[in-house]
Design a protein around this motif. Structure first.
Motif, PDB file in Angstrom:
ATOM      1  N   LEU A  23       0.828  -1.208   0.000  1.00 28.11           N
ATOM      2  CA  LEU A  23       0.000   0.000   0.000  1.00 28.11           C
ATOM      3  C   LEU A  23       0.863   1.258   0.000  1.00 28.11           C
ATOM      4  O   LEU A  23       0.509   2.264  -0.616  1.00 28.11           O
ATOM      5  N   TYR A  65       1.899   1.683  -3.520  1.00 25.71           N
ATOM      6  CA  TYR A  65       0.757   2.170  -4.305  1.00 25.71           C
ATOM      7  C   TYR A  65       0.564   3.668  -4.104  1.00 25.71           C
ATOM      8  O   TYR A  65       0.411   4.433  -5.075  1.00 25.71           O
ATOM      9  N   TYR A 112      -7.540  -1.685  -0.896  1.00 22.19           N
ATOM     10  CA  TYR A 112      -7.186  -0.822  -2.028  1.00 22.19           C
ATOM     11  C   TYR A 112      -8.311   0.169  -2.341  1.00 22.19           C
ATOM     12  O   TYR A 112      -8.038   1.280  -2.829  1.00 22.19           O
TER      13      TYR A 112
END
Length: 317
Positions: free
Chosen positions: A16, A19, A60
């Protein structure tokens, strides 16, 4: 229940972070946002429905919403070569005023959570690819990363982005076109191994430490690019690079210490220049290495970036 939930979501922290970095282009903003994502997930834990989506997809979705909110009203984080025309290598250095630049991501932040390098696709973190993402809209970035980097299906990406598969596919096509027009590939064909890339940069470090301009030039490709945020100056070509390095050694001296670093899955160095009885930090440099040599040097000179790498600002003589 609560402790079990923490154990379930903790393994996703590193991916994450990667990301959020791809979406935001800022290490510090990405770290802050991951903390917010985990707080949001904790608060919403009772509403998670495993029958509707996997835990990864659910996280997500939270991360994407947080990123899209964070990007509202913000300008992109470019590199100088994507912002202004090429400079004369001997022109005065000009600081870009009121500009937020793309930041490099220390590999150490990923290695702790992904020591085998199996979860994070490092090629999708290369500086050139990260810079290309900054030319996309927020939703185009999300679609490209979710589909082409993370491998979510169109339906999953639509669920994460809170839109339709038609919209996702449209954003993805537009994003692919823009990245292709920028001439960027996540993993160029014939790229040297990580060990070979490190060897090129080790030779560069040795030449730099000896202020050997000709030795440096022999390690470069003909079309090598140097850019150095927060300065907007950038230039291309081996000879221009050599002229600039001659100026650097003339202005900053020829007594240097070098330490290796890695960022964005690329080899780099931190350079310290002589200052009194010791050495003061000068620049962090991240390299793109091809089979023919070093093709790009992205040079950073920012205290916030130095801190993100945990670099001391001074070294003893």
């Amino acid at each position: 229940m609560d402790e079990g939930f923490e154990r379930l979501i903790e393994p996703f922290r590193t991916e994450l972070l990667a990301y959020c970095y791809r979406m935001l282009g800022s290490v510090h903003d990405a770290e802050d946002l991951v903390q917010e994502i985990y707080l949001r997930a904790w608060r919403a834990r009772e509403r998670y429905d495993a029958a509707r989506a996997s835990l990864r997809t659910w996280l997500y979705r939270i991360a994407t919403n947080a990123c899209l909110t964070a990007l509202e009203g913000r300008g992109r984080r470019p590199m100088p070569s994507g912002l202004v025309a090429e400079s004369d290598p001997l022109a005065p250095l000009v600081r870009g005023e009121n500009l937020a630049w793309l930041q490099p991501l220390p590999d150490s932040l990923l290695d702790a959570g992904d020591p085998a390098g199996t979860v994070i696709e490092r090629s999708s973190l290369r500086l050139a690819f990260a810079a290309a993402l900054q030319h996309l809209s927020a939703r185009q970035r999300g679609a490209l990363i979710l589909r082409d980097v993370l491998g979510f299906s169109a339906a999953e990406a639509a669920e994460i982005l809170g839109t339709t598969t038609v919209s996702v596919n449209s954003s993805l096509q537009q994003a692919r076109t823009r990245v292709k027009e920028a001439g960027v590939r996540r993993e160029p064909p014939g790229e040297p191994s990580a060990a070979e890339q490190r060897a090129w940069v080790d030779r560069y470090m040795k030449a730099f430490a000896h202020a050997d301009v000709e030795g440096i030039k022999r390690l470069l490709t003909d079309d090598v690019v140097m850019e150095m945020p927060p300065m907007i100056n950038w230039f291309a070509g081996r000879d221009n690079y050599g002229l600039f390095m001659e100026w650097v050694f003339g202005a900053a001296g020829t007594d240097w210490l070098m330490e290796p670093v890695t960022a964005n899955g690329q080899p780099g160095l931190v350079a310290y220049r002589r200052a009194g009885d010791g050495y003061a930090i000068h620049t962090l440099q991240i390299f793109t290495v091809t089979a023919g040599g070093i093709s790009r040097n992205s040079v950073f000179q920012d205290a916030e970036i130095f801190a993100s790498f945990g670099l001391p600002t001074e070294l003893d003589g």
